[in-house]
Design an enzyme around this catalytic site. Structure first.
Site, short mmCIF file in Angstrom:
data_model
loop_
_atom_site.label_atom_id
_atom_site.label_comp_id
_atom_site.label_asym_id
_atom_site.label_seq_id
_atom_site.Cartn_x
_atom_site.Cartn_y
_atom_site.Cartn_z
CG ASN A 13 -1.70 1.24 1.42
OD1 ASN A 13 -1.84 2.03 0.49
ND2 ASN A 13 -2.25 1.45 2.61
CE LYS A 15 0.42 3.48 4.87
NZ LYS A 15 0.13 3.58 6.26
CG HIS A 97 -5.94 1.64 5.04
ND1 HIS A 97 -5.50 2.64 5.87
CD2 HIS A 97 -4.89 0.77 4.91
CE1 HIS A 97 -4.24 2.40 6.22
NE2 HIS A 97 -3.86 1.28 5.65
CD GLU A 99 -3.02 5.37 6.69
OE1 GLU A 99 -3.00 5.42 5.45
OE2 GLU A 99 -2.10 4.88 7.37
CD GLU A 169 -3.58 -2.76 7.23
OE1 GLU A 169 -2.46 -3.03 6.78
OE2 GLU A 169 -4.16 -1.68 7.01
N GLY A 175 2.16 2.12 10.67
CA GLY A 175 3.08 3.26 10.52
C GLY A 175 3.74 3.67 11.82
CB SER A 214 5.05 -1.74 11.98
OG SER A 214 4.53 -0.43 12.18
C1 PEP Z 1 -0.81 0.06 5.83
O1 PEP Z 1 -0.80 1.21 5.41
O2 PEP Z 1 -1.72 -0.70 5.50
C2 PEP Z 1 0.29 -0.37 6.70
C3 PEP Z 1 0.23 -1.57 7.23
O3 PEP Z 1 1.32 0.51 6.90
P1 PEP Z 1 2.75 0.20 7.61
O4 PEP Z 1 3.27 -1.10 7.03
O5 PEP Z 1 3.61 1.37 7.27
O6 PEP Z 1 2.48 0.05 9.07
#
Ligand code: PEP
Length: 262
Positions: A13, A15, A97, A99, A169, A175, A214
Site C-alpha cells: 500500500n 498510500k 483502510h 486511514e 490491521e 506506521g 509495521s
Molecule cells: C498500511 O498502510 O496498511 C500499513 C500496514 O502501513 P505500515 O506497514 O507502514 O504500518
C-alpha cells in the site's frame, strides 16, 4: 472448520506517496525482482499511477489494485473515483483502510456500500479491519473486528473464490513501528477465519487473511509462520525495493506450496 487453502498474498500500500514517474520506476524495479513469485504480489499505488502502472506491469504476474473507490457508478460526487472506472485497469481495490475510517470518517455502512459496488464491477476487494489502541486496551479487539466483518459481509450474495481478501490491521501498529506480536496477530487472524466460515460458508477456506502493521524484513518470517496468516499488507516497507522483495521472499519460504519432489 474446513481445511484452509488460500493463495498467499503480499500487497504493498503506497498510500499518498511517489510521483507518477517515481511510481513507474518503483513498479519496474519490483517487477524485475518479483515477476513469477510463488506467492501473489500486488501493488496498490495512488489513482493517477494506475494507468501507467497497468502498462508497466502488462504481461507479468504482479497484480494491481486501487487504494479506494466510491460506492456509486457515476454522478455528482466531485473528487471520487467509481469502481466502474477502475474495472479493466486494475484487479483489486482496498476498502476500509483505517486511514479512511479514522482520518476521512468512513462509516461501516459506507464501507459496506463500497464493497457491494466494487463486487458489481468484478473487482476483488481487500477489506481492512482492526481495532484502535483504546479498543484493544478495553478488551474490545475481537468485537471490533466482528463488527467490521459483519457490517461489510453479512447478507452478501454468494462470494466466490478470488473475490475477497481480509487484512487484519491493528490501527496502533500502522506506521508506528509497533508491530503486533506473532501471537497477537495469530489470535485475531484465527478469529477472522472462524467468523468467515460462519459468514461465507465453504468459500471462506479460500479467502486469504493478511496481517498489516509495521511489517518489515526483520519480522515478516515469524509473522508468516503463524498458521492463520496468509500474507501481509505492507505500507512503509513497500516503498523500498529491497525491503519489499525481502518480505515477499519470507512469504514464499513460509507459505508458498512446496514444489513437488522428484
Ligand atoms: C498500511 O498502510 O496498511 C500499513 C500496514 O502501513 P505500515 O506497514 O507502514 O504500518
Amino acid at each position: 472448520m474446513t481445511l484452509r487453502r488460500p493463495t498467499p498474498l503480499v500487497a504493498g500500500n503506497w498510500k499518498m506517496n511517489t510521483t507518477v514517474a517515481e511510481g513507474v520506476e518503483l513498479a519496474r524495479s519490483l517487477r524485475a525482482g518479483l515477476d513469477g513469485s510463488r506467492v501473489e504480489v500486488e501493488l496498490l499505488p495512488p489513482f493517477p499511477h494506475l494507468v501507467p502502472l497497468a502498462e508497466a506491469l502488462r504481461g507479468g504476474t504482479l497484480r494491481l489494485g486501487a487504494q479506494n473507490c466510491y460506492a456509486e457508478d457515476r454522478g455528482a460526487f466531485t473528487g471520487e473515483v467509481s469502481p466502474a472506472m477502475l474495472a479493466g485497469i486494475c484487479d483489486d481495490v482496498l476498502l476500509g483502510h483505517s486511514e479512511r475510517r479514522h482520518i476521512l470518517g468512513e462509516s461501516d455502512e459506507l464501507v459496506a456500500r463500497k464493497l457491494r459496488a466494487a463486487r458489481r464491477h468484478g473487482l476483488r476487494v481487500i477489506l481492512a479491519v482492526g481495532e484502535t489502541e483504546a479498543e484493544r486496551l478495553e478488551g474490545a479487539t475481537l468485537a471490533v473486528v466482528d463488527r467490521h466483518l459483519r457490517s461489510a459481509l453479512e447478507g452478501l450474495e454468494e462470494v466466490r473464490e478470488q473475490e475477497l481478501v481480509i487484512a487484519y490491521e491493528p490501527v496502533w501498529a500502522i506506521g508506528t513501528g509497533r508491530t503486533a506480536t506473532p501471537e497477537q496477530a495469530e489470535e485475531v487472524c484465527a478469529h477472522i477465519a472462524s467468523r468467515l466460515d460462519e459468514l461465507l460458508g465453504e468459500v471462506a477456506s479460500t479467502v486469504p487473511i493478511l496481517y498489516g502493521g509495521s511489517v518489515t524484513p526483520d519480522n515478516a518470517a515469524e509473522l508468516f509462520r503463524q498458521p492463520h496468516l496468509d500474507g501481509a499488507l505492507v505500507g512503509g516497507a513497500s516503498l523500498e525495493v529491497e525491503a519489499f522483495i525481502a518480505i515477499v521472499r519470507a512469504c514464499e519460504s513460509q507459505r508458498a506450496p512446496r514444489a513437488p519432489s522428484r
